[in-house]
Structures are given as structure tokens and as C-alpha cells.
Design an enzyme around this catalytic site. Structure first.
Site, mmCIF file in Angstrom:
data_model
loop_
_atom_site.group_PDB
_atom_site.id
_atom_site.type_symbol
_atom_site.label_atom_id
_atom_site.label_comp_id
_atom_site.label_asym_id
_atom_site.label_seq_id
_atom_site.Cartn_x
_atom_site.Cartn_y
_atom_site.Cartn_z
ATOM 1 N N GLY A 50 6.742 1.746 0.498
ATOM 2 C CA GLY A 50 7.236 0.741 1.432
ATOM 3 C C GLY A 50 6.860 0.907 2.888
ATOM 4 C CD1 TRP A 52 0.908 1.048 4.522
ATOM 5 C CD2 TRP A 52 -0.428 -0.656 3.993
ATOM 6 N NE1 TRP A 52 -0.381 1.509 4.554
ATOM 7 C CE2 TRP A 52 -1.223 0.480 4.230
ATOM 8 C CE3 TRP A 52 -1.042 -1.842 3.627
ATOM 9 C CZ2 TRP A 52 -2.613 0.464 4.132
ATOM 10 C CZ3 TRP A 52 -2.435 -1.867 3.518
ATOM 11 C CH2 TRP A 52 -3.205 -0.724 3.778
ATOM 12 C CG ASP A 88 0.510 -6.379 -13.824
ATOM 13 O OD1 ASP A 88 -0.323 -6.176 -12.909
ATOM 14 O OD2 ASP A 88 0.239 -6.218 -15.029
ATOM 15 C CE LYS A 151 -5.343 3.072 -1.297
ATOM 16 N NZ LYS A 151 -4.603 4.348 -1.310
#
Length: 197
Positions: A50, A52, A88, A151
Site C-alpha cells: 500500500g 504507492w 485479479d 514495472k
């Protein structure tokens, strides 16, 4: 292969009450590229634990919204203006419901990483799949002109994925923040100003 890096950034995060050292990667990206702005609607993919979301909430302020999604639950209690969902991100139905309920978003962030095996080729392939899911989510959830930060482990798929981002965004940059471990193969791809489809 999971371990906690107890370095300068780890101790700094604890001292400054952030949930993880990864916050300093986003902070450096923000300092350089000004991705987040007050009042923005932000979608954070792979949001656990959490940090970010904490940082994004500080920037967007009370007039903004931060929505975090992760397979795992996030236990931290966030202030108003932060919504945490368990789900998801590879599920296309999630993208549709996020856009309807909370979007469109100004920024999509992704610090998702696969569980690593130590086999570089396999790990970078799994990272590429997560990156593709994040990019697909950005395509469907971002408003035109919105921004994307994700990323990606360096590997064989890197150039193909970078070209995909360049097709979708007007300006693209690749960076490795100082807070990334030197031996890490992670980099961050920044796409600014989503093109109108």
C-alpha cells in the site's frame, strides 16, 4: 525467493510511516516526471502492501481518488479517498467494472511483480505477462491524455512491450529509480498522454 531488504530505504520508510520502501521509487518518478496531480483519479495495480497508494493519496489530495487492486488483501486503514479492492488484474471483467464504478482514471500505476523463481528467463516472462495486463488495463481504464507507470523486468520481451507502449502513448521514458536494488533487473516504463483511440 522472498526477502526483506533492510537498507537505507527500508529504514527511511519505517521512519516516515510508509508501508514499504517501494514508495521511494514512485516518489523519484513523480519528482522527475510529475505524473500525479491534485484531484487526479489514480488506479494502483498490485497495490499491496500500500505504499504507492499512500504516496498517491498525498499528491491527489482530498479532491482526488486512489483505487488499489491486489490479489492479496491490504490490511492498512487508509483515509477517505482511497478504495482498496481484492481482485485479479488479468480478469477483463475487473477492468470493465473499475472503469464503470471509479473511472475513467488519470493515472494507472503498476508495481506488480511475479513470485520469482531465480530463473531469469522465466521470471522476466512472468513479469512481461503482468506488464501486458497492466497495459491492457491502462488502455481500457485511462482517459485520453492519461498517464501510465509500470514495472517490468528486463528480458527478451522488453523491446516488443516498449513498442506497444510507444504506440499507445505520445511520450515514453524508461527509468530505474535509485531506490531499486542495484542487482535488480526491474525498470519502470512511463507512458504519458494516452493517445485517443
Amino acid at each position: 525467493m522472498s526477502y526483506t531488504v533492510r537498507d537505507h530505504y527500508f529504514h527511511k520508510a519505517k521512519k516516515e510511516h510508509y508501508l514499504a520502501r517501494a514508495v521511494y521509487k514512485l516518489q523519484e518518478i513523480q519528482d522527475r516526471y510529475k505524473i500525479l496531480k491534485p484531484g487526479n483519479r489514480v488506479l494502483d495495480l498490485g497495490a499491496a502492501p500500500g505504499s504507492w497508494m499512500q504516496f498517491a493519496r498525498e499528491i491527489v489530495g482530498p479532491s482526488g481518488l486512489v483505487v488499489g487492486v491486489d490479489l492479496k488483501g491490504v490490511e492498512h486503514r487508509f483515509p477517505e479517498g482511497v478504495v482498496v479492492l481484492q481482485g485479479d488484474v488479468t480478469d477483463p471483467e475487473l477492468a470493465r467494472s473499475l472503469s464503470v464504478e471509479h473511472g475513467p482514471f488519470d493515472v494507472v500505476l503498476s508495481d506488480m511483480a511475479p513470485s520469482t523463481s531465480g530463473i531469469r528467463v522465466a521470471d522476466s516472462a512472468r513479469s512481461a505477462l503482468l506488464f501486458e495486463s497492466a497495459l491492457e488495463m491502462a488502455r481500457s481504464a485511462l482517459r485520453p491524455g492519461g498517464h501510465f507507470v509500470a514495472k517490468l523486468f528486463q528480458g527478451a520481451e522488453f523491446h516488443v512491450l516498449l513498442q506497444a507502449v510507444k504506440r499507445d502513448f505520445e511520450w515514453v521514458k524508461v527509468t530505474k529509480p535509485d531506490a531499486s536494488r542495484k542487482q535488480s533487473k526491474e525498470i519502470y516504463v512511463i507512458g504519458m498522454r494516452l493517445r485517443k483511440s
